[in-house]
Design an enzyme around this catalytic site. Structure first.
Site, PDB file in Angstrom:
ATOM      1  N   GLU A 162       9.678   0.961  11.289  1.00  0.00           N
ATOM      2  CA  GLU A 162       8.411   1.658  11.377  1.00  0.00           C
ATOM      3  C   GLU A 162       8.168   2.192  12.443  1.00  0.00           C
ATOM      4  OE1 GLU A 162       6.366  -1.066   7.832  1.00  0.00           O
ATOM      5  OE2 GLU A 162       5.943  -1.706   9.579  1.00  0.00           O
ATOM      6  N   ASP A 178       1.783   5.221   6.779  1.00  0.00           N
ATOM      7  CA  ASP A 178       2.122   3.635   6.410  1.00  0.00           C
ATOM      8  C   ASP A 178       0.857   3.013   6.438  1.00  0.00           C
ATOM      9  OD1 ASP A 178       3.761   1.473   6.511  1.00  0.00           O
ATOM     10  OD2 ASP A 178       4.473   1.726   8.545  1.00  0.00           O
ATOM     11  N   GLY A 179       1.103   1.509   5.898  1.00  0.00           N
ATOM     12  CA  GLY A 179       0.139   0.448   5.948  1.00  0.00           C
ATOM     13  C   GLY A 179      -0.219  -0.133   7.360  1.00  0.00           C
ATOM     14  N   ALA A 180      -0.934  -1.255   7.561  1.00  0.00           N
ATOM     15  CA  ALA A 180      -1.220  -1.920   8.564  1.00  0.00           C
ATOM     16  C   ALA A 180      -1.774  -3.376   8.131  1.00  0.00           C
ATOM     17  CB  ALA A 180      -2.125  -1.527   9.192  1.00  0.00           C
ATOM     18  N   LYS A 240       1.312  -4.653  12.869  1.00  0.00           N
ATOM     19  CA  LYS A 240       2.105  -4.249  11.690  1.00  0.00           C
ATOM     20  C   LYS A 240       3.355  -5.241  11.726  1.00  0.00           C
ATOM     21  CE  LYS A 240       3.160  -0.093  10.602  1.00  0.00           C
ATOM     22  NZ  LYS A 240       3.104  -0.710   9.355  1.00  0.00           N
ATOM     23  N   GLY A 241       3.900  -5.287  10.640  1.00  0.00           N
ATOM     24  CA  GLY A 241       5.339  -6.130  10.308  1.00  0.00           C
ATOM     25  C   GLY A 241       5.018  -7.262   9.529  1.00  0.00           C
ATOM     26  N   THR A 284       0.845  -1.267   0.156  1.00  0.00           N
ATOM     27  CA  THR A 284       0.020   0.005  -0.109  1.00  0.00           C
ATOM     28  C   THR A 284       0.868   1.005  -0.009  1.00  0.00           C
ATOM     29  OG1 THR A 284      -1.577  -1.138   1.291  1.00  0.00           O
ATOM     30  CG2 THR A 284      -2.219   1.006   1.134  1.00  0.00           C
TER      31      THR A 284
HETATM   32  C1  5RP Z   1       5.380  -3.744   6.650  1.00  0.00           C
HETATM   33  C2  5RP Z   1       3.892  -3.397   7.218  1.00  0.00           C
HETATM   34  C3  5RP Z   1       3.056  -3.158   6.264  1.00  0.00           C
HETATM   35  O1  5RP Z   1       2.500  -1.785   6.613  1.00  0.00           O
HETATM   36  C4  5RP Z   1       2.025  -3.964   6.494  1.00  0.00           C
HETATM   37  O2  5RP Z   1       2.407  -5.466   6.240  1.00  0.00           O
HETATM   38  C5  5RP Z   1       0.773  -3.740   5.404  1.00  0.00           C
HETATM   39  O3  5RP Z   1       1.486  -4.226   4.095  1.00  0.00           O
HETATM   40  P1  5RP Z   1       0.227  -4.007   2.821  1.00  0.00           P
HETATM   41  O4  5RP Z   1       0.239  -2.556   2.473  1.00  0.00           O
HETATM   42  O5  5RP Z   1       1.507  -4.705   1.748  1.00  0.00           O
HETATM   43  O6  5RP Z   1      -0.716  -4.937   3.134  1.00  0.00           O
HETATM   44  O7  5RP Z   1       3.692  -3.534   8.783  1.00  0.00           O
HETATM   45  O8  5RP Z   1       6.393  -4.290   7.948  1.00  0.00           O
END
Ligand code: 5RP
Length: 234
Positions: A114, A92-94, A105-106, A42
């Protein structure tokens, strides 16, 4: 109400929802500033959108080697986190977000950096598709970055809480993070009180970072839904 003869709204794919929220996050970028940038698919959409206004910002502080590569490839200068005392916004995403802005997250293994960039930012804007919104955190396997020599002990501590931890693998070997450590993914946890849980697990020797972001929660979530981008404020 939709008129019976009007064309049905197109069903957007998850990828299109990510593009929508990535673009929507531009409204939170402060002109002339340095932007905190997260990691993931994302955020990649956000970075692509950010490149279209790169002349209006000074640059970015990045939360991973992967995001740094993408930012630089698109001509966005990347600053060391130590050079920038405070950021106005972190995007950031989650993997999960609840109704209070607490997150897991992670999933992309970048949780430590992050959390560092989130901590130096005034406002955390989470961008996610609606599949990430949950009533209670804990269904997504909880990522925890740990020092390898403490892995077995930490896995036993999670087992005592009812969780099943496993070491994340890549190509059959433990995945090594940008910080040279490993990741545990923990299934089966009941995270009733994210703040207390984060405080508790963060204190275990050998834990580098737990993937619950309650102390560094989101203030805003831009959620991609079938009817467009929904803004949640916490
Ligand atoms: C990376 C993260 C990302 O924000 C989380 O995994 C979401 O990822 P994506 O946008 O690909 O669904 O915490 O460490």
């Amino acid at each position: 109400m939709t008129h019976p003869n009007s064309p049905a709204a197109p069903i957007l794919s998850q990828d299109e929802l990510k593009t929508l929220v990535g673009q929507a996050a531009l409204q939170y970028v402060v002109s002339g500033d340095i932007v905190g940038v997260g990691t993931g698919s994302t955020v990649n959409k956000f970075i692509d959108a950010l490149a279209t206004i790169k002349d209006q910002i000074k640059g970015a502080v990045s939360s991973s080697e992967a995001s740094t590569l993408r930012l630089k490839a698109l001509g966005i200068p990347v600053f060391d986190s130590n050079e920038v005392p405070q950021l106005s916004v972190y995007i950031d995403g989650a993997d999960e977000i609840d109704g209070h802005g607490h997150m897991v997250k992670g999933g992309g293994a970048a949780l430590t950096r992050e959390k560092i960039v989130a901590a130096q930012s005034i406002r955390f804007v989470c961008i996610a598709d609606e599949s990430k919104l949950v009533d209670k955190l804990g269904k997504f396997p909880l990522p925890v970055e740990v020092i390898p020599m403490a892995a077995q002990r930490i896995m036993a501590q999670f087992a005592a809480m009812g969780g099943q931890a496993s070491i994340r693998l890549k190509d059959g070997q433990p995945l090594i993070t940008d910080n040279g450590q490993i990741i545990l993914d923990v299934l089966g946890l009941q995270i009733e009180d994210p703040l207390a849980f984060e405080t508790q697990v963060s204190q275990w020797p050998g834990v580098v970072t737990v993937g619950v972001f309650a102390h560094q929660k989101a203030q805003v979530c831009l959620l991609g839904t079938a009817t467009g981008v929904k803004t949640l404020m916490f």
